[in-house]
Each structure stands twice: as C-alpha cells, then as structure tokens.
Design a protein around this motif. Structure first.
Motif, PDB file in Angstrom:
ATOM      1  N   ALA A  13      -3.818  -1.054   3.506  1.00  0.00           N
ATOM      2  CA  ALA A  13      -2.576  -0.573   2.893  1.00  0.00           C
ATOM      3  C   ALA A  13      -2.845   0.007   1.512  1.00  0.00           C
ATOM      4  CB  ALA A  13      -1.558  -1.708   2.814  1.00  0.00           C
ATOM      5  N   ASN A  14      -3.670  -0.676   0.725  1.00  0.00           N
ATOM      6  CA  ASN A  14      -3.933  -0.169  -0.616  1.00  0.00           C
ATOM      7  C   ASN A  14      -4.859   1.040  -0.619  1.00  0.00           C
ATOM      8  OD1 ASN A  14      -2.189  -1.356  -2.325  1.00  0.00           O
ATOM      9  ND2 ASN A  14      -3.603  -2.888  -3.121  1.00  0.00           N
ATOM     10  N   LEU A  15      -5.665   1.206   0.381  1.00  0.00           N
ATOM     11  CA  LEU A  15      -6.463   2.427   0.487  1.00  0.00           C
ATOM     12  C   LEU A  15      -5.526   3.636   0.517  1.00  0.00           C
ATOM     13  CD1 LEU A  15      -9.210   3.836   0.982  1.00  0.00           C
ATOM     14  CD2 LEU A  15      -8.836   3.458   3.421  1.00  0.00           C
ATOM     15  N   GLU A  16      -4.525   3.549   1.349  1.00  0.00           N
ATOM     16  CA  GLU A  16      -3.554   4.643   1.440  1.00  0.00           C
ATOM     17  C   GLU A  16      -2.666   4.721   0.201  1.00  0.00           C
ATOM     18  OE1 GLU A  16       0.092   6.142   4.240  1.00  0.00           O
ATOM     19  OE2 GLU A  16      -1.534   5.000   5.142  1.00  0.00           O
ATOM     20  N   ASN A  17      -2.150   3.593  -0.251  1.00  0.00           N
ATOM     21  CA  ASN A  17      -1.274   3.592  -1.424  1.00  0.00           C
ATOM     22  C   ASN A  17      -1.967   4.170  -2.652  1.00  0.00           C
ATOM     23  OD1 ASN A  17       0.848   2.429  -0.019  1.00  0.00           O
ATOM     24  ND2 ASN A  17       0.301   0.347  -0.620  1.00  0.00           N
ATOM     25  N   GLN A  18      -3.210   3.780  -2.880  1.00  0.00           N
ATOM     26  CA  GLN A  18      -3.928   4.269  -4.045  1.00  0.00           C
ATOM     27  C   GLN A  18      -4.231   5.754  -3.947  1.00  0.00           C
ATOM     28  OE1 GLN A  18      -7.125   1.427  -4.280  1.00  0.00           O
ATOM     29  NE2 GLN A  18      -5.907   0.027  -5.519  1.00  0.00           N
ATOM     30  N   ALA A  19      -4.556   6.244  -2.772  1.00  0.00           N
ATOM     31  CA  ALA A  19      -4.787   7.681  -2.603  1.00  0.00           C
ATOM     32  C   ALA A  19      -3.507   8.450  -2.916  1.00  0.00           C
ATOM     33  CB  ALA A  19      -5.265   7.986  -1.191  1.00  0.00           C
ATOM     34  N   PHE A  20      -2.397   7.942  -2.445  1.00  0.00           N
ATOM     35  CA  PHE A  20      -1.113   8.591  -2.696  1.00  0.00           C
ATOM     36  C   PHE A  20      -0.796   8.547  -4.184  1.00  0.00           C
ATOM     37  CE2 PHE A  20       3.184   9.863  -2.088  1.00  0.00           C
ATOM     38  CZ  PHE A  20       3.287  10.364  -0.812  1.00  0.00           C
ATOM     39  N   PHE A  21      -0.945   7.367  -4.797  1.00  0.00           N
ATOM     40  CA  PHE A  21      -0.560   7.151  -6.193  1.00  0.00           C
ATOM     41  C   PHE A  21      -1.517   7.827  -7.174  1.00  0.00           C
ATOM     42  CE2 PHE A  21      -0.544   4.442 -10.058  1.00  0.00           C
ATOM     43  CZ  PHE A  21       0.780   4.625 -10.437  1.00  0.00           C
ATOM     44  N   LEU A  22      -2.816   7.761  -6.901  1.00  0.00           N
ATOM     45  CA  LEU A  22      -3.811   8.255  -7.854  1.00  0.00           C
ATOM     46  C   LEU A  22      -4.181   9.719  -7.649  1.00  0.00           C
ATOM     47  CD1 LEU A  22      -6.180   5.157  -7.899  1.00  0.00           C
ATOM     48  CD2 LEU A  22      -4.437   5.780  -9.590  1.00  0.00           C
TER      49      LEU A  22
END
Length: 134
Positions: free
Chosen positions: A113-122
């Motif tokens: 989940a954070n792999l995707e969230n961080q790509a989106f956010f960063l």
C-alpha cells in the motif's frame, strides 16, 4: 489539466514490477488485484474526485503514516513469533495459518500500500502541482 497530463504520468503503471514483487506473498487475491488495477487508474481523475491536490495530498500523508504504523506493529508481532527476533522475516508457506502468518500478511499489505501511496504522494502529485493543477 491537459498540460499536466502531457508532462506528468497519467497512472502508476511503471510501478508494476515493484508491485508484483511486493504482492507475491500476500494471501488475498482481491487485495492483489485491486492494487494492480489501481496502478492503471487515472491520476488526473483521482485528483479531480478528491476535490483537488491539497485534499488528496493531506489524505495520502495521513494514509502513509497509518500504513507505516500498521507495518511496524505487524513486524513487531511477527518478530514475537520467531525463535530469534533478529532473524529476517519470511513469508509463510501457502496455506499455513497462525499469528505469525497473519502478522506477515499485514506487514506485506502495508508495504504494498505504501509503495503506491508514496509514488503518488512523492512523484505524481508534485508533478501535477508544478504543472498548475490545483
């Protein structure tokens, strides 16, 4: 918005190899399929549906923190199930159950989940913001 879509990624499909690796030991096929499908979802549509960049950015920042807490807790629980807590965590064999396996599944879900969230956010959101999308 058209200019932003030309300059910025319109989806996160480039993450698929990393996501495939992150998802390979997660038990829930529904979660795996949802995560893969979401990599191909439209970033501009997601921003528009969230009432803009600021709101989406705030949501993702909170979600990243929440998932990191989930990951840390799951890791702690999984390590309690090891004979030596310094050993590396290993996925459970298919079909095996128990607290270690449940904790490992949550640990892996949080990482994915954070792999995707961080790509989106960063990456994605800052690009759209630079291109003037609000």
């Amino acid at each position: 918005m058209a200019s932003a879509a030309e300059q910025c990624s319109t989806n996160l499909s480039s993450l698929q190899p990393k996501m495939d690796k992150a998802l390979q030991f997660i038990k829930s096929s529904v979660f795996r399929n949802t995560m893969i499908d979401s990599l191909y979802a439209s970033i501009p549509d997601a921003i528009a549906q969230s009432d803009g960049l600021a709101q989406h950015s705030t949501f993702l920042r909170h979600e990243i923190v929440r998932q990191e807490r989930e990951r840390a807790h799951a890791e702690e629980v999984a390590r309690e199930g090891l004979a030596d807590s310094l050993n590396s965590l290993k996925p459970c064999p298919h079909g095996k159950e128990g607290s270690y396996c449940h904790a490992m599944d949550q640990y892996l879900v949080s990482i994915a989940a954070n792999l995707e969230n961080q790509a989106f956010f960063l990456e994605a959101l800052p690009c759209y913001e630079r291109e003037g999308m609000r």
